[in-house]
Design a protein around this motif. Structure first.
Motif, PDB file in Angstrom:
ATOM      1  N   GLN A 111       1.920   1.916  -3.496  1.00 42.13           N
ATOM      2  CA  GLN A 111       0.764   2.335  -4.292  1.00 42.13           C
ATOM      3  C   GLN A 111       0.382   3.768  -3.956  1.00 42.13           C
ATOM      4  O   GLN A 111       0.116   4.578  -4.849  1.00 42.13           O
ATOM      5  CB  GLN A 111      -0.402   1.377  -4.036  1.00 42.13           C
ATOM      6  CG  GLN A 111      -0.062  -0.043  -4.470  1.00 42.13           C
ATOM      7  CD  GLN A 111      -1.183  -1.034  -4.196  1.00 42.13           C
ATOM      8  OE1 GLN A 111      -2.085  -0.777  -3.414  1.00 42.13           O
ATOM      9  NE2 GLN A 111      -1.117  -2.186  -4.837  1.00 42.13           N
ATOM     10  N   ALA A 112       0.367   4.086  -2.659  1.00 42.50           N
ATOM     11  CA  ALA A 112       0.038   5.445  -2.238  1.00 42.50           C
ATOM     12  C   ALA A 112       1.048   6.435  -2.826  1.00 42.50           C
ATOM     13  O   ALA A 112       0.686   7.521  -3.286  1.00 42.50           O
ATOM     14  CB  ALA A 112       0.019   5.543  -0.720  1.00 42.50           C
ATOM     15  N   ALA A 113       2.314   6.046  -2.826  1.00 47.97           N
ATOM     16  CA  ALA A 113       3.354   6.926  -3.352  1.00 47.97           C
ATOM     17  C   ALA A 113       3.134   7.185  -4.834  1.00 47.97           C
ATOM     18  O   ALA A 113       3.313   8.304  -5.322  1.00 47.97           O
ATOM     19  CB  ALA A 113       4.728   6.316  -3.117  1.00 47.97           C
ATOM     20  N   SER A 124      11.973  10.061  -3.807  1.00 46.87           N
ATOM     21  CA  SER A 124      11.073  10.312  -2.686  1.00 46.87           C
ATOM     22  C   SER A 124      10.650   9.013  -2.027  1.00 46.87           C
ATOM     23  O   SER A 124      10.550   8.932  -0.807  1.00 46.87           O
ATOM     24  CB  SER A 124       9.805  11.030  -3.149  1.00 46.87           C
ATOM     25  OG  SER A 124      10.052  12.367  -3.373  1.00 46.87           O
ATOM     26  N   ALA A 160       4.909  10.538  -6.215  1.00 48.76           N
ATOM     27  CA  ALA A 160       6.255  10.622  -5.659  1.00 48.76           C
ATOM     28  C   ALA A 160       7.283  10.056  -6.638  1.00 48.76           C
ATOM     29  O   ALA A 160       7.020   9.074  -7.323  1.00 48.76           O
ATOM     30  CB  ALA A 160       6.314   9.845  -4.342  1.00 48.76           C
ATOM     31  N   ALA A 210       0.826  -1.212   0.000  1.00 46.53           N
ATOM     32  CA  ALA A 210       0.000   0.000   0.000  1.00 46.53           C
ATOM     33  C   ALA A 210       0.864   1.267   0.000  1.00 46.53           C
ATOM     34  O   ALA A 210       0.494   2.270  -0.609  1.00 46.53           O
ATOM     35  CB  ALA A 210      -0.928  -0.002   1.204  1.00 46.53           C
ATOM     36  N   TYR A 211       2.037   1.199   0.656  1.00 47.68           N
ATOM     37  CA  TYR A 211       2.900   2.386   0.695  1.00 47.68           C
ATOM     38  C   TYR A 211       3.378   2.768  -0.704  1.00 47.68           C
ATOM     39  O   TYR A 211       3.391   3.939  -1.074  1.00 47.68           O
ATOM     40  CB  TYR A 211       4.103   2.138   1.609  1.00 47.68           C
ATOM     41  CG  TYR A 211       3.763   2.346   3.058  1.00 47.68           C
ATOM     42  CD1 TYR A 211       3.936   3.589   3.656  1.00 47.68           C
ATOM     43  CD2 TYR A 211       3.237   1.316   3.816  1.00 47.68           C
ATOM     44  CE1 TYR A 211       3.612   3.796   4.972  1.00 47.68           C
ATOM     45  CE2 TYR A 211       2.903   1.505   5.144  1.00 47.68           C
ATOM     46  CZ  TYR A 211       3.093   2.745   5.715  1.00 47.68           C
ATOM     47  OH  TYR A 211       2.753   2.943   7.025  1.00 47.68           O
ATOM     48  N   ARG A 220      11.461   8.873   1.674  1.00 45.18           N
ATOM     49  CA  ARG A 220      10.310   9.077   2.544  1.00 45.18           C
ATOM     50  C   ARG A 220       9.675   7.793   3.032  1.00 45.18           C
ATOM     51  O   ARG A 220       8.956   7.781   4.017  1.00 45.18           O
ATOM     52  CB  ARG A 220       9.233   9.887   1.796  1.00 45.18           C
ATOM     53  CG  ARG A 220       9.671  11.284   1.425  1.00 45.18           C
ATOM     54  CD  ARG A 220       9.996  12.048   2.660  1.00 45.18           C
ATOM     55  NE  ARG A 220      10.299  13.433   2.355  1.00 45.18           N
ATOM     56  CZ  ARG A 220      10.689  14.297   3.281  1.00 45.18           C
ATOM     57  NH1 ARG A 220      10.802  13.920   4.529  1.00 45.18           N
ATOM     58  NH2 ARG A 220      10.962  15.541   2.950  1.00 45.18           N
ATOM     59  N   ILE A 221       9.865   6.701   2.307  1.00 39.84           N
ATOM     60  CA  ILE A 221       9.218   5.443   2.713  1.00 39.84           C
ATOM     61  C   ILE A 221      10.254   4.409   3.113  1.00 39.84           C
ATOM     62  O   ILE A 221      10.290   3.951   4.245  1.00 39.84           O
ATOM     63  CB  ILE A 221       8.326   4.884   1.578  1.00 39.84           C
ATOM     64  CG1 ILE A 221       7.186   5.856   1.303  1.00 39.84           C
ATOM     65  CG2 ILE A 221       7.776   3.518   1.972  1.00 39.84           C
ATOM     66  CD1 ILE A 221       6.352   5.474   0.110  1.00 39.84           C
ATOM     67  N   PRO A 224      13.045   5.499   6.053  1.00 38.34           N
ATOM     68  CA  PRO A 224      12.446   5.562   7.401  1.00 38.34           C
ATOM     69  C   PRO A 224      11.997   4.197   7.913  1.00 38.34           C
ATOM     70  O   PRO A 224      12.160   3.892   9.094  1.00 38.34           O
ATOM     71  CB  PRO A 224      11.234   6.479   7.216  1.00 38.34           C
ATOM     72  CG  PRO A 224      11.526   7.291   6.022  1.00 38.34           C
ATOM     73  CD  PRO A 224      12.365   6.438   5.132  1.00 38.34           C
ATOM     74  N   LYS A 225      11.475   3.356   7.014  1.00 40.51           N
ATOM     75  CA  LYS A 225      11.016   2.035   7.457  1.00 40.51           C
ATOM     76  C   LYS A 225      12.204   1.134   7.773  1.00 40.51           C
ATOM     77  O   LYS A 225      12.069   0.152   8.477  1.00 40.51           O
ATOM     78  CB  LYS A 225      10.149   1.375   6.376  1.00 40.51           C
ATOM     79  CG  LYS A 225       8.849   2.102   6.130  1.00 40.51           C
ATOM     80  CD  LYS A 225       7.747   1.621   7.053  1.00 40.51           C
ATOM     81  CE  LYS A 225       6.558   2.548   6.980  1.00 40.51           C
ATOM     82  NZ  LYS A 225       5.837   2.663   8.228  1.00 40.51           N
TER      83      LYS A 225
END
Lengths: 287, 355
Positions: free
Chosen positions: A184-186, A195, A191, A181-182, A199-200, A203-204
């Motif tokens: 897909q959202a990006a 990015s 993004a 989902a991350y 951003r994903i 950090p994860k």
């Protein structure tokens, strides 16, 4: 409310206490014992106080070994962490190649330290080794047994070869745990690939990377076998890291007092850095 | 904002699909009007999420076309479709503040900072997020994070459609209702096309003007909640919607007469199933079954008292029938006779209604 006290419960702790005492506390106390005394053998000891500690902390030899150690650890961290993330990012996330990649990555981790040292020693020898001959054939003068730069390059390369896999495997596990989902959202948010990484993914990965850096710091800061077999600390003292120097003082020169003092200082440095790491990690968790 | 049409869309996750069972979506023709609130309702694994991902462009269908405002976008990547999607689990960018999260889709599209500021403030106001704009998104509660996911869709003024993939799954029950009313309110206010995927009929029926019921890779009925209740097109719709669901009872049709266990039954269906129908059934909702001295005999096996009404389960042969009985009506003991309201009883041939 009354609390039941049953002192017999302490007996259950005894085996652990005995075990820890024999494998950690008593040997450590022996070191402490040596570090504050002078001995000439025959179990005759003279009290010296903190003299050995002062000597070690003021000695140029210790400073040089310490700086070499810092430089080595810094270099391998600076190479292995980004390289490890990069390799993990480019590994396939599904399909038959996953297991092939994972096995390939795990292979170097399964080889004993002294074997790694011996392998690289032969591999890099300028007259018979594939790497050594290859580099010389390119017209570059390379001989790790005589040139400090070549010796450093070989040692760092060997460590990168041996341990980058650890960072790769940890980072790969971290990447695999990011839900689809991350991504897909990006995509929906428009993004860029950068990015998504910044951003994903990064950090994860923070938690596994902290562990990876901590493990690689501790291991590389205490490295002994591989450079000992590869260069023996040479040429000269150029690759004499803390642990190699320590063994030279303790077993080569038989200066037990200074060696014991140095061991303790060494131990506290590692402990201090781990404590700082741990505190920073915990503070980030709370936020 | 846009009208969305699906033309003969089929999708299979296999490379070489052959049998109909290989398809996750069998054949979908659908039209979603601009500004409508739609719910996509169906059991788990019926292809709802696949359909949603085809509309958003995360999946390219094996066959068929997707049209936005009559323009073919089947091959257009997600980024250029101007859609927004809210996922089952809230997606927030942990390292950014709530403000930066909301601004992210705008900044990625190179929109001027002054406009970004204005838009984010506006959307934060709608979602009651103003007080936490400066906080790190990772510290918010689940419903707060889900609002951010939604907000990232709302900030863009070029969105064609907002899609929700079971967005309330991880939200606490007492907050679900509030968030759902918020969605409804936003829909009224912004007039955006919204598609809401869920397997919960209450969520679907309260949110949507039009409910699309999916079953086994096909759309079985599209209609308002009332239509789905009163005129189910398919036995699945009758069974899935309503609590308890519709009674589906096997029947025989002879010379135009419908018989259930030998008793003639009057139905609202004027047509009769073709002779090739493998299975003929009648469907009647529990609300339209009543005790009737002239009906056919049944045995009462269970009574559930729900306060305002009672659900009575009766049996004839090996069939069970549920009926809803008003609280003040007396229930005969053990054996009774029941009849079905002819206006609400329909014939189904192989699952599909016969009108």
């Amino acid at each position: 409310m009354t609390k039941t006290t049953n002192h017999k419960a302490w007996y259950f702790v005894v085996p652990v206490v005995v075990l820890v005492a024999f494998n950690a506390l008593i040997p450590l106390m022996t070191v402490v014992n040596y570090s504050v005394q002078e001995t000439f053998g025959d179990n005759v000891f003279f009290w010296e106080g903190v003299k050995w500690f002062e000597d070690v902390l003021n000695s140029d030899r210790f400073h040089a070994a310490f700086l070499r150690q810092l430089a080595f650890t810094g270099m391998i961290l600076a190479i292995e962490v980004p390289l490890g993330i990069g390799v993990a990012l480019s590994m396939p996330r599904k399909g038959p190649w996953v297991s092939v990649c994972l096995v390939l990555m795990a292979l170097p981790l399964l080889i004993p330290w002294n074997v790694v040292g011996a392998m690289w020693n032969i591999f890099a020898l300028p007259d018979i080794g594939l790497l050594g001959r290859g580099i010389n054939a390119l017209g570059i003068d390379y001989n790790f047994t005589q040139q400090p730069v070549s010796a450093w390059m070989t040692t760092v390369l060997m460590d990168v070869w041996h341990w980058t896999s650890l960072v790769v495997l940890l980072a790969y596990a971290g990447l695999c745990s990011i839900p689809d989902a991350y991504y897909q959202a990006a995509k929906i948010d428009g993004a860029s690939a950068w990015s998504v990484f910044w951003r994903i993914q990064l950090p994860k990965l923070k938690r596994v990377l902290t562990i990876a850096i901590l493990l690689r710091f501790m291991d590389s800061f205490m490295i002994y076998t591989e450079p000992f077999v590869l260069t023996g600390g040479g040429p000269g003292n150029t690759t004499t890291f803390l642990s190699i120097d320590l063994v030279k003082i303790a077993l080569g020169q038989f200066d037990l007092g200074p060696a014991a003092a140095m061991s303790l200082i060494y131990f506290f440095i590692v402990l201090l850095v781990c404590w700082i790491f741990y505190t920073l990690m915990m503070r980030n968790e709370e936020q | 904002m846009a009208k969305i049409s699906l033309e003969k869309v089929k999708h299979s996750y296999l490379a070489q699909p052959t049998a109909p069972e290989d398809y996750a979506l069998k054949q979908i023709d659908a039209e979603w009007q601009d500004g409508g609130a739609y719910a996509l309702l169906g059991p788990s694994g019926c292809g709802k999420t696949t359909l949603l991902n085809i509309i958003s462009g995360l999946l390219v269908p094996s066959q068929g076309r997707v049209l936005f405002n009559d323009a073919d976008v089947t091959q257009v990547p997600t980024t250029d479709r101007h859609i927004a999607q809210v996922f089952q689990f809230p997606v927030v960018y942990d390292t950014m503040t709530v403000f930066d999260n909301l601004a992210f889709p705008l900044r990625n599209r190179g929109i001027a900072e002054a406009k970004v500021q204005k838009r984010v403030q506006e959307i934060a106001g709608m979602l009651d997020l103003e007080s936490s704009l400066r906080r790190r998104a990772s510290g918010l509660t689940m419903d707060g994070k889900q609002k951010i996911s939604l907000g990232r869709g709302l900030v863009r003024d070029d969105v064609n459609v907002i899609m929700f993939d079971e967005p309330l799954t991880v939200i606490d029950p007492h907050l679900k209702w509030r968030l759902r009313s918020k969605l409804k309110e936003l829909h009224k206010r912004l007039g955006l096309t919204m598609i809401y995927v869920t397997h919960d009929q209450t969520e679907a029926l309260t949110f949507a003007d039009q409910v699309v019921v999916m079953y086994d890779g096909t759309v079985v009925q599209v209609g308002t909640p009332v239509e789905l209740f009163e005129h189910p097109n398919h036995t699945f719709v009758g069974h899935f919607i309503g609590s308890p669901g519709m009674n589906i009872l096997p029947c025989e049709v002879e010379n135009g007469t419908v018989r259930c266990a030998g008793h003639a039954v009057q139905t609202a269906s004027s047509g009769r199933p073709g002779s090739d129908a493998e299975k003929t059934e009648i469907g009647v909702r529990p609300e339209f079954v009543r005790f009737d001295d002239h009906g056919f005999p049944v045995e009462i096996i269970k009574v559930d008292d729900l306060g305002r009404y009672r659900i009575v389960e009766v049996r004839y042969e090996d069939q069970r029938v549920k009926m809803i009985v008003e609280e003040d009506l007396s229930i005969p003991s053990e054996s009774a006779r029941i009849s079905f309201d002819p206006a609400a009883t329909r014939i189904y041939a192989d699952g599909w209604v016969v009108n």
